[in-house]
Scaffold this motif. Structure first.
Motif, PDB file in Angstrom:
ATOM      1  N   LEU A  40      -5.048  -1.726   0.408  1.00  0.00           N
ATOM      2  CA  LEU A  40      -4.845  -3.124   0.040  1.00  0.00           C
ATOM      3  C   LEU A  40      -6.025  -3.931   0.560  1.00  0.00           C
ATOM      4  CD1 LEU A  40      -2.937  -5.244  -1.209  1.00  0.00           C
ATOM      5  CD2 LEU A  40      -1.819  -5.414   1.027  1.00  0.00           C
ATOM      6  N   TRP A  70      -5.490  -3.422  -5.075  1.00  0.00           N
ATOM      7  CA  TRP A  70      -4.947  -2.216  -4.469  1.00  0.00           C
ATOM      8  C   TRP A  70      -5.412  -0.985  -5.223  1.00  0.00           C
ATOM      9  CZ3 TRP A  70      -1.442  -6.289  -5.561  1.00  0.00           C
ATOM     10  CH2 TRP A  70      -0.852  -6.264  -6.826  1.00  0.00           C
ATOM     11  N   LEU A  82       5.807  -7.397  -2.099  1.00  0.00           N
ATOM     12  CA  LEU A  82       4.749  -7.942  -1.251  1.00  0.00           C
ATOM     13  C   LEU A  82       5.390  -8.826  -0.185  1.00  0.00           C
ATOM     14  CD1 LEU A  82       1.608  -8.175  -0.903  1.00  0.00           C
ATOM     15  CD2 LEU A  82       1.773 -10.261  -2.278  1.00  0.00           C
ATOM     16  N   PHE A 149      -0.403  -8.933   5.148  1.00  0.00           N
ATOM     17  CA  PHE A 149       0.199  -8.685   3.850  1.00  0.00           C
ATOM     18  C   PHE A 149       0.620  -7.219   3.849  1.00  0.00           C
ATOM     19  CE2 PHE A 149      -2.404 -12.306   2.473  1.00  0.00           C
ATOM     20  CZ  PHE A 149      -1.529 -12.962   1.611  1.00  0.00           C
ATOM     21  N   LEU A 151       2.171  -4.340   1.144  1.00  0.00           N
ATOM     22  CA  LEU A 151       2.493  -4.029  -0.245  1.00  0.00           C
ATOM     23  C   LEU A 151       3.249  -2.708  -0.272  1.00  0.00           C
ATOM     24  CD1 LEU A 151       2.118  -4.821  -3.276  1.00  0.00           C
ATOM     25  CD2 LEU A 151       0.148  -3.263  -3.254  1.00  0.00           C
TER      26      LEU A 151
END
Length: 189
Positions: A40, A70, A82, A149, A151
């Protein structure tokens, strides 16, 4: 410094040593563990660098979501989840800024894509009941905050309406996480 920030700064300074236990991050729940990794990244900043102001919240920036990219998603990916969190908010657990699910997109999302008017995005209410992208906004005077973040590639869609709250999210994804990736950044106010 904005006058509101100047008023709040002494409180942030007083709470400077109050930091949550990172082990209480939603991402640390065993239900989110995955054997595969997704790379990511963002074209706006590198992992661990300062998040540019335009992606930050009120009195700092425009509250735009950064572009995210990504690597290839695993076969069988049906949904993406997310999560954006503040690991240093002065509270008992990291502060959840954004939780959003959406159908797989091959390589990423553009800047400003996490908007509430996009019907393909399913937001879950987080900090202060907000169901939207909420950019970094450290308490003035509190020092540097670390943001992440996360994912997740899932093999089933997440029904955010049925989940209802962040504390019920781990149970909703248990056994469905195919791969995960993380992008970290910092911000000081």
């Amino acid at each position: 410094m904005h006058p509101v920030e100047a008023l709040i700064w002494p409180l942030g300074r007083t709470l400077r040593s109050v930091r949550p236990d990172a082990a209480r991050s939603l991402a640390e729940a065993p239900e989110f563990r995955a054997a595969r990794t997704i790379e990511l990244t963002s074209p706006a900043y590198r992992d661990g660098e300062v998040i540019p102001a335009r992606f930050c919240g009120p009195l700092i920036g425009k509250d735009l979501s950064p572009a995210l990219a990504w690597s290839a998603l695993p076969e069988g990916t049906v949904d993406l989840l997310l999560v954006f969190e503040d690991l240093d908010a002065p509270r008992s657990a990291p502060a959840l800024h954004t939780i959003v699910a959406f159908a797989p997109r091959p390589s990423g999302i553009p800047e400003g894509a996490l908007r509430t008017d996009d019907p393909t995005l399913r937001f879950l209410p987080t900090l202060f009941g907000r169901a939207k992208y909420a950019g970094p906004r450290p308490l003035p005077g509190h020092g540097t905050h670390r943001y992440r973040f996360h994912l997740y590639a899932l093999d089933t869609p997440v029904d955010m309406a049925a989940v209802g709250s962040p504390d019920r999210l781990p149970a909703a994804v248990a056994g469905h996480v195919l791969a995960s990736g993380t992008l970290a950044g910092t911000r000081t106010c």
